[in-house]
Every structure is written in C-alpha cells, then in structure tokens.
Design an enzyme around this catalytic site. Sequence first.
Site, PDB file in Angstrom:
ATOM      1  N   CYS A   1      -0.384   4.104   2.222  1.00 17.36           N
ATOM      2  CA  CYS A   1      -0.099   3.896   3.649  1.00 17.36           C
ATOM      3  C   CYS A   1       1.377   4.140   3.968  1.00 17.36           C
ATOM      4  CB  CYS A   1      -0.403   2.452   4.066  1.00 17.36           C
ATOM      5  SG  CYS A   1      -1.934   1.777   3.454  1.00 17.36           S
ATOM      6  N   ASP A   2       2.271   3.683   3.113  1.00 15.86           N
ATOM      7  CA  ASP A   2       3.681   3.564   3.527  1.00 15.86           C
ATOM      8  C   ASP A   2       4.687   4.423   2.754  1.00 15.86           C
ATOM      9  OD1 ASP A   2       2.937   1.703   5.447  1.00 15.86           O
ATOM     10  OD2 ASP A   2       3.110   0.021   4.061  1.00 15.86           O
TER      11      ASP A   2
ATOM     12  N   CYS B   1       0.834  -1.207   0.000  1.00 13.22           N
ATOM     13  CA  CYS B   1       0.000   0.000   0.000  1.00 13.22           C
ATOM     14  C   CYS B   1       0.865   1.252   0.000  1.00 13.22           C
ATOM     15  CB  CYS B   1      -0.910  -0.023   1.234  1.00 13.22           C
ATOM     16  SG  CYS B   1      -1.902   1.464   1.419  1.00 13.22           S
TER      17      CYS B   1
END
Length: 305
Positions: free
Chosen positions: A135-136, A132
Amino acid sequence: MQYDTIIVGAGPAGLAAGIYAARGALKVLIIEKGGIGGQIATSWEIENYPGSPPDSTGPGLTERMRQQCEEFGVEFATRTYLRFEQTVSGFIVKTDAGNLETQTIIMATGAEPKLIGCKGEKELRGMGVSYCATCDANFFKGLKVAVIGGGDTALEEALYLTKFASEIIIIHRRDELRGAKILQQRIRENEKISMMLNCVVEEIKGNGQVESIIVKNVVSGECTDVPIDGVFVFVGQKPNSEAFVGQLERDARDYLITDDEMHTNIPGIFAAGDIRRKSLRQVVTATADGAIAAVNVIKYIEERK
Ligand code: NAP
C-alpha cells in the site's frame, strides 16, 4: 424474517457485499462495532485500487462505498457481533444490543496487524508508520525506512521496499532471522538492506511525521536515536475471528476457511475479505470477495425457496 442477509463488518469486503446483495433485491443489514472502513480507514492514500481518483484516501474510498450501499437500501447499525444460533429458517445473530433474525450471514470482520506497542506507534500511524508495503512503499521513494520483524513477511516486504526506498534497516529482536533461508540470503546480498539484530524499537519519534526511532540493543542495553523517514511494522497479523471459535472452521493461524465461493463450513454462512485464509489481503481482493459472497448468498436463498 427481519433480513435476507446480515453482514458483519463494514470494511471494503462488507461494503462490497452490501452493494451486491442490495442490488440483488435482498434486505440487507451491515453491523459494525466501530467506524466504517476497517483497516483501510487508516491508509493515508489509496493509489492501487483500480479506478480510484488521484489523492484517494482510505476513509474517502470507503465513505463512497457506504453511500453506494445506502443508495441501494442497505441498513447500517452500530452493534458488536457476539454469536449466531441456527434456527429452522435461518439464523439468530446475537449482538450487544439484542438479537436479529436473518436467512444468511456474511462474516467480514477483517484482520489487524499486530502492533509493536512502543511509544509513538499509534500516534504516527499513517504518518510514516505503516503495516503494508504494497500500500505505502511508493511514498518512500529515495527515503530511508525501518522494517520491524524477522519473519517471512518482514523479509519479503523489505525486499519489495528496495524498489522504492534508498535504504532499509531490518530491526529484529533476536540474533537470527525467523524467515526462510532463501529470503535471508537475498536480504544479505542486497546492498540497500542492513540489519540491527538483538534490537527493539523503544520509541517512534516525530511531529506529524516520523523523524527518528529509538532503538535499544537488548544485549548491551544501549539506546541509539536513528534518523528515519518511515517505519514498516511486520510482527504478525491477527484475524478478528475470536467470536467464531467453536462455530466456524479456522486454519492454524485463526483465519476462516472458505471455498472459492466464500462458503464457510456452515451452509448459509459466508466469509469475505481479510478474515479468510487467502494469499493477498488488499482492498481489491476484499471487494472481490464481498461481491462473490453476496452473489452466492442470493443463489443460496433462491435455491431454498
Ligand atoms: P511471524 O512468522 O509470526 O513473524 C513475526 C516476526 O515478528 C518474528 O520475527 C517475531 O520475532 C517478530 N515479532 C513478533 N512480535 C514482536 C514484537 N512485539 N516486537 C518485535 N518483533 C516481534 O509472522 P509473519 O512474518 O507475518 O508470517 C506469518 C506466517 O505466514 C508464517 O507462518 C510465515 O511463514 C507465513 N508467510 C509465508 C510467506 C511465504 O511463504 N511466502 C510469506 C509471508 C508469510 P521472533 O522471530 O523473535 O518470534
């Protein structure tokens, strides 16, 4: 009736649904086959869920959601969902540990990223291996990352990663990309992105953190050890919807079809979170789905009285 609603899945969607349903004075059971948290349980840091404190982790955030559920009286059971059967008054939920009776069901079984399946991938997940970018990506500022896959997701996420990483290598197993032509053009025009075509990742190496990848050229058979800080895998996603085949309506990619109020094609059965056909799969959208599903469960039960 044993329960007003049974929620299948204890990720953010299921837990949020639990909080809302229990606060609405319903008798609620959440069943989960594994641990609490769903996909987010493997996220090393959550910084895009509004209001989450600094250093929030996936497990930490969902553990707090679980506690909130319990504070409002939600019951939990470790069981594997099998199927549902309709009755005059509601549904029988069949599980590996026996049957349960309920007026309504909220399906929140989530989705899973497909894995490459190479050595080191599972071991280094959350330690440089990510599924993701939203997300990261922020954890890879100024670093060098690999993006695996050649579809629309891989190309879009590679472009997104250019805002953070200093260098992105797209590794794709064929000699041409699958993704949309416009994305391919943007990829080629971006100086931060290079490509290794006809290549597969044989191994992700690292000691507690990704350090390099072994990339094999499928035409020449040659293997190269490429130093890298992160590996983003985008080789497709798989919704956990096999148990609903023949009962609930799914789209061409196997996601459950709902309306905006989270109703499925069967009255009394709702779906929330990543299992749904939707455009953004994030914790914030999963919890929103859960809240909407629970509110509509309450409404459905009230209307049937
Ligand atoms: P996808 O289109 O199925 O692409 C998956 C990619 O991963 C393909 O390039 C595939 O290679 C590769 N791959 C699959 N298994 C692999 C493995 N084991 N090892 C290495 N590579 C592997 O998946 P997606 O990109 O997630 O997209 C899913 C769907 O959503 C598509 O229909 C896509 O068009 C759509 N989508 C649309 C948008 C948009 O319109 N903005 C954005 C994202 C996604 P091959 O090419 O060789 O098969």
